[in-house]
Design an enzyme around this catalytic site. Structure first.
Site, PDB file in Angstrom:
ATOM      1  N   GLY A 121       0.825  -1.208   0.000  1.00  0.00           N
ATOM      2  CA  GLY A 121       0.000   0.000   0.000  1.00  0.00           C
ATOM      3  C   GLY A 121       0.854   1.250   0.000  1.00  0.00           C
ATOM      4  O   GLY A 121       2.084   1.189  -0.119  1.00  0.00           O
ATOM      5  N   GLU A 181       9.677  -2.461   4.400  1.00  0.00           N
ATOM      6  CA  GLU A 181       8.976  -2.301   3.122  1.00  0.00           C
ATOM      7  C   GLU A 181       9.943  -1.840   2.033  1.00  0.00           C
ATOM      8  O   GLU A 181       9.890  -2.312   0.898  1.00  0.00           O
ATOM      9  CB  GLU A 181       7.840  -1.281   3.267  1.00  0.00           C
ATOM     10  CG  GLU A 181       6.674  -1.804   4.092  1.00  0.00           C
ATOM     11  CD  GLU A 181       5.635  -0.736   4.393  1.00  0.00           C
ATOM     12  OE1 GLU A 181       4.490  -1.108   4.628  1.00  0.00           O
ATOM     13  OE2 GLU A 181       5.968   0.457   4.398  1.00  0.00           O
TER      14      GLU A 181
END
Ligand code: 5RP
Length: 235
Positions: A84, A105
């Site tokens: 996301g 991430e």
């Protein structure tokens, strides 16, 4: 528009990028969590993949769904990461880290052949910076680092930065990342020169990583009530 429906539609559309035999990076956050859920359904139907999670939260979710996970140390190649974002600009530059998982991430996205971003359409912006930019810092010396972060933001064109230590939802104590670092949430309003800001932040001792993900995403999937739009970007 129901935000959850929009996130679900974006997450579902990302499944078309998944193929048998892939190693996947699994992102973090509510939209990525929908993707993990849909992926688990595909695995139950026979899809063969392995995955590496970008946070302990995602690891727990993926484990609970029976998704085969491999330790990051054993990963040789990551074909695709689906994650996301908090903001996405017209060049697919991102702000990430609202969930505090930006370091893992970024490591996983940067090591992947392809990063696909999934988000509800409200995450699309003209200029990055309305969402406070997360900067992960070491607890040692964090007040000194915070001043340097403030200066770096100012020097790279952010008009009136505000730098705030993220606290746990229960209040009082600093929020800790999976790597036991702190997060500075930096109010920017607008980040007119993301490349310069990213370079200046990366240069500060004590900054572990920042939430500007520049030139990393090649595909952005924006969901709304009706479905999802897939946007492709040049490398
Ligand atoms: C976590 C992230 C998330 O991807 C980002 O915060 C978006 O989350 P959500 O899908 O819940 O809106 O960067 O560190």
């Amino acid at each position: 528009m129901s935000l959850d429906d929009a996130k679900r539609n974006a997450a579902a559309a990302a499944l078309e990028f998944v193929e048998d035999g892939m190693t996947l990076g699994l992102g973090t956050g509510s939209t990525a969590a929908f993707f993990v859920e849909f992926l688990a359904d595909e695995i139950a139907d026979g899809l063969l993949i392995k995955a590496v999670p970008t946070s302990e939260t995602t690891r727990r979710q993926a484990d609970a769904y029976g998704i085969p996970l491999i330790p990051v140390e054993h990963v040789e190649r990551i074909h695709l990461t689906v994650d996301g974002a908090d903001e996405i600009d017209p060049n697919a530059n991102l702000i990430k880290g609202g969930g505090g998982a930006l370091l893992r991430e970024k490591i996983i996205a940067n090591a992947s052949d392809l990063m696909v971003v999934i988000a509800d359409a409200s995450k699309s912006v003209d200029v990055l910076g309305q969402f406070p930019l997360p900067v992960e810092v070491t607890p040692f010396g964090f007040t000194i680092t915070a001043k340097k972060v403030f200066d770096a933001l100012r020097q790279t064109g952010v008009a009136r930065p505000g730098v705030r230590l993220r606290e746990q939802a229960s209040g009082g104590k600093p929020f800790l990342t999976d790597g036991k670092n702190y997060i500075l949430d930096c109010k920017c309003g607008s980040i007119p020169n993301p490349l310069e800001t990213a370079a200046a932040l990366a240069n500060i001792p004590g900054v572990v990583e920042h939430g500007l993900f520049l030139n990393m995403a090649r595909t952005v999937i924006l969901g709304d009530d009706e479905g999802a739009e897939i946007l492709e970007f040049e490398s």
